[in-house]
Design an enzyme around this catalytic site. Structure first.
Site, PDB file in Angstrom:
ATOM      1  CB  SER A  10      30.195  15.958  77.852  1.00 31.05           C
ATOM      2  OG  SER A  10      31.565  16.351  77.798  1.00 31.05           O
ATOM      3  CD  GLU A  51      36.058  31.791  62.614  1.00 30.53           C
ATOM      4  OE1 GLU A  51      36.744  32.570  61.930  1.00 30.53           O
ATOM      5  OE2 GLU A  51      35.539  32.222  63.685  1.00 30.53           O
ATOM      6  CG  ASP A  81      34.184  35.526  65.320  1.00 31.96           C
ATOM      7  OD1 ASP A  81      33.943  34.801  64.584  1.00 31.96           O
ATOM      8  OD2 ASP A  81      33.001  36.008  66.217  1.00 31.96           O
ATOM      9  CG  ASP A  84      31.323  31.288  66.580  1.00 24.97           C
ATOM     10  OD1 ASP A  84      32.329  31.379  67.193  1.00 24.97           O
ATOM     11  OD2 ASP A  84      31.059  31.451  65.475  1.00 24.97           O
TER      12      ASP A  84
END
Length: 797
Positions: free
Chosen positions: A274, A187, A349, A346
């Site tokens: 990974s 972000e 925030d 996600d």
């Protein structure tokens, strides 16, 4: 006269060498733990044995589960006392107490985010069984601290570790969650790009995940959706304007925090994560599943992982543990095997709080060795900790009138029961019990592959994933009703499958679900580039008769997917105007097979060329593009290639290609790849101190490169292609013969540089070799046995 002086010089040299040898022997005698014989310890229920094999890997045998975990804590303290203490101080934000003012910025960042406070709340949420096992682990660590004479780092810094506490075991899991979840950083980067060139500028750095790219689950493997999800993330970034109420003060403060995290080795990169996969018996020679895993993390000294076998009354697991945690994190028990990679939805925030937003404040004091104490005023909002502006940002009345940035993240919220999940997995005997344990998983969301001795395979990506309605979380959002999280993706709707029809699950941080998945996970640009997943799938899909040797070959695969994609564009570079060296390099590349082996000079040229192209991207966009971002720009033309870019490589990118090739050739100079491309494992405290770095750091030539299955992405610093992120641990598990399984770490079991087990896995790791992942003493080689006997605590006189 000359002979006399020479004899005197030789005599002085001999004295110095003798003094050095005496010093080394003294430090060894004061720091190496007792590994055989008998020790009487408090807090143990019954006699327990610790048998270390030829690589120092402990095989613990106890009659109680609590005693087995106690012994795990003790061996962690014996071999990794400094690592335990350093990790604990990171979580607490107490590095400056022992390292001085140089660690002050790290402490500011760690206190601002509040990892320790989050760990305290998580401990309270755990089940009684988990609390009991954690308490046993704590007792074992403290017994180990009492038995250990010291560690070299403690001798250098002049202090001894404080007693371990239960909350310390939870705290490190919080830091691992930070290391594996970097959306706040994305972000921040998106915000910077947006400020510089508008929303459209985001595409040049990270293009969307390709529609043809492999997904972990296919459409027919998606869970049934009832009730219907709120709608997936849009495939493109929003077209709205960039946030206007953010300032340079916010940006500067968050960049300082990011720099502090990077100095601690905490820097999430999706491309550095990974691989894991599981193949069912329909593809194997034995008719039973094979499971592979290699988490890509920061290479550190001592290595993050500690290999161990732990057996109690019900518990019997072997694999990779992490000092500080009372469980096998990746491995197997007698019936079930599991592997872990980063899922990376996600879950973070940044919210812009208005000036009048209510916050709670608290005061904390940072003790500074050799300096004055520092007082911090920290703020907590209903969205989470206020992360900007603090510290070097705005103050007083100016602060009160400004907007603030708060961070929402499940890791820092109350009720984190992730340790319940990991401890539950250690005891799981089948898919139902494994999946039941996963219900307690909160963060960081991971891709778990599963296999059992009955022939079943599976996949699940547990964790709390927030639901957003009408926005995608790619940029900082206003703290208003429209942008609140509205809940979590239901557990039954998270990506998962059991016994998939094609008998294959491959994860490499790639997109986990196809476009038809109805729940928001993350933006299309936040998945890792698909090169690794595509290559693993290519080597496994439709194959039969697979063995562990085949799995090892895939895990150590060094064929460059980026080279295969960019080859035509790179080789289109016109020879006219190139130097003789650059033209010769281009000719050699035309016949190169794309293998990034240590003997290859073409590998050196290619990786340096790619690094130069990314450096050009940093100049163009202000940030380094992803590997695929470079490939897309070369294929279609774009801002990377210059202001005259069009849709053909020949008219837009030839100047860029020639210029960057010349720069790469100047650096490469026909050097074999292994000469410049080496794995660097650094010590958290002394890795940058010139006099101590050779003792504590490790450096070795190794194959692989950007986005190969055997990841070893070059950092291109100081005239080298050294890399600091790679497969920190590898395991291959055969469910038809579990004791034939294999594993390895990146350095060694001991954190003491004077121990024979400090680096004895390093050369084998670099060469793609493995150790026996066996519970059978016949496979252990030369052993040393330590008997632990319980003794009642005696009252103080």
């Amino acid at each position: 006269m000359l002979t006399t002086l020479l004899r005197a010089a030789l005599g002085l040299l001999l004295v110095l060498l003798l003094a050095l040898l005496t010093g080394v022997l003294y430090v060894r005698s004061q720091t190496l733990p007792q590994l055989s014989g008998t020790l009487k310890v408090t807090g143990l229920n019954a006699e327990t044995t610790i048998t270390r094999d030829r690589y120092g890997i402990p095989h613990i045998r106890a009659s109680h589960d609590e005693d087995a975990i106690y012994a795990l804590g003790l061996v962690h303290a014996q071999d990794r006392a400094w690592q335990l203490n350093f990790q604990r101080r990171i979580a607490q934000g107490r590095l400056a107490e022992v390292l001085g003012p140089a660690a002050l910025e790290q402490d500011r960042f760690l206190r601002t985010w509040g990892f320790q406070r989050a760990a305290e709340s998580a401990l309270e949420a755990l089940s009684p069984q988990s609390r009991q096992l954690i308490a046993a682990y704590t007792a074992g660590v403290n017994a180990g601290f009492a038995l250990c004479k010291t560690a070299p780092e403690f001798m250098i810094l002049g202090y001894r570790p404080e007693p371990w506490t239960d909350v310390d075991s939870v705290a490190w899991s919080k830091l691992m969650s930070f290391d594996l979840g970097g959306n706040w950083k994305q972000e921040l980067s998106n915000w910077e790009l947006c400020r510089a060139g508008g929303v459209q500028s985001l595409t040049g750095v990270t293009p969307p995940y390709p529609a043809s790219g492999p997904t972990i689950l296919s459409v027919d493997e998606l869970p049934a959706t009832a009730p219907a999800g709120p709608g997936k993330h849009p495939a493109a970034y929003p077209t709205a304007a960039c946030p206007a109420d953010l300032t340079g003060a916010h940006l500067g403060e968050l960049r300082r925090q990011l720099a502090a995290a990077q100095r601690l080795g905490m820097e999430f990169e999706a491309s550095r994560s990974s691989n894991n996969w599981v193949v069912s018996g329909q593809h194997t020679a034995s008719g039973k599943p094979l499971l592979a895993d290699d988490p890509h993390l920061k290479l550190q000294s001592p290595m993050l992982w500690y290999l161990a076998e732990v057996q109690g009354e019900r518990l019997h697991a072997i694999g990779a543990t992490i000092p500080g945690l009372p469980a096998v994190v990746i491995g197997r028990n007698e019936r079930v095997a599991w592997g872990v990679t980063n899922h990376n939805p996600d879950v973070q925030d940044l919210f812009v709080l208005p000036p009048d937003a209510p916050v709670q404040t608290r005061q904390e004091i940072i003790r500074v060795r050799g300096g004055e104490d520092v007082q911090l005023t920290l703020e907590q909002s209903e969205y989470g900790p206020v992360v900007s502006p603090v510290g070097g940002g705005l103050q007083g009345e100016e602060l009160a009138k400004s907007t603030r940035l708060a961070l929402s993240w499940p890791t820092l919220m109350n009720g984190d029961t992730t340790l319940d999940a990991f401890l539950g997995v250690n005891f799981a005997q089948n898919w139902d019990e494994f999946r039941s344990a996963m219900r307690h998983y909160v963060a960081p969301s991971q891709s778990f592959v599963y296999a059992d001795v009955d022939g079943n395979t599976g996949y699940i990506a547990p964790g709390r994933v927030p639901v957003r309605r009408g926005w995608d979380g790619s940029l900082p959002a206003p703290a208003d009703a429209q942008h609140r999280w509205t809940g979590w993706v239901p557990f039954g709707q998270l990506p998962q499958t059991f016994n998939p029809a094609d008998g294959l699950v491959v994860t490499a941080n790639n997109r986990s679900v196809p476009q038809e998945y109805p729940w928001p996970l993350t933006n299309d640009r936040d998945w890792a580039d698909p090169y690794r997943a595509a290559r693993i799938t290519e080597r496994l899909q439709g194959k039969g008769g697979l063995t562990l040797d085949d799995m090892a070959a895939v895990q150590n695969d060094t064929l460059s997917g980026p080279w295969r994609e960019m080859k035509a564009a790179l080789l289109s570079t016109p020879r006219a105007g190139l130097s003789r060296e650059a033209a010769a390099a281009l000719d050699r590349l035309s016949g190169w097979d794309g293998e990034l082996g240590t003997d290859s000079a073409s590998a050196t040229v290619f990786e340096w060329w790619l690094a130069e192209l990314k450096a050009q991207g940093r100049q163009t966009f202000g940030q380094e593009p992803s590997t695929r971002g470079v490939a897309v720009a070369l294929a279609a033309g774009g801002a990377l290639c210059g202001p005259t870019a069009s849709q053909t490589v020949g008219s837009s990118c030839t100047g860029l290609l020639a210029r960057t090739l010349e720069a790469a050739v100047q650096q490469a100079a026909r050097r074999p790849y292994g000469e410049v491309h080496q794995a660097l494992s650094t010590h958290g405290a002394f890795g940058e101190i010139q006099a101590l770095a050779p003792l504590f750091n490790a450096l070795i030539p190794a194959p692989g490169g950007s986005d190969t299955v055997n990841v070893a992405r070059p950092d291109r610093e100081d005239g080298t292609l050294h890399f600091t992120h790679a497969a920190s641990y590898r395991q291959l598990i055969d469910l038809s013969d579990p004791d034939a399984s294999r594993f390895t770490g990146s350095l060694g079991q001991s954190g003491n540089p004077f121990s024979p087990h400090a680096r004895d896995q390093l050369r084998g790791w670099a060469a793609g070799e493995y150790l026996p992942m066996s519970t059978d003493p016949a496979d252990w080689g030369r052993t040393r046995v330590l008997h632990l006997k319980p003794v009642s605590e005696q009252p103080a006189p």
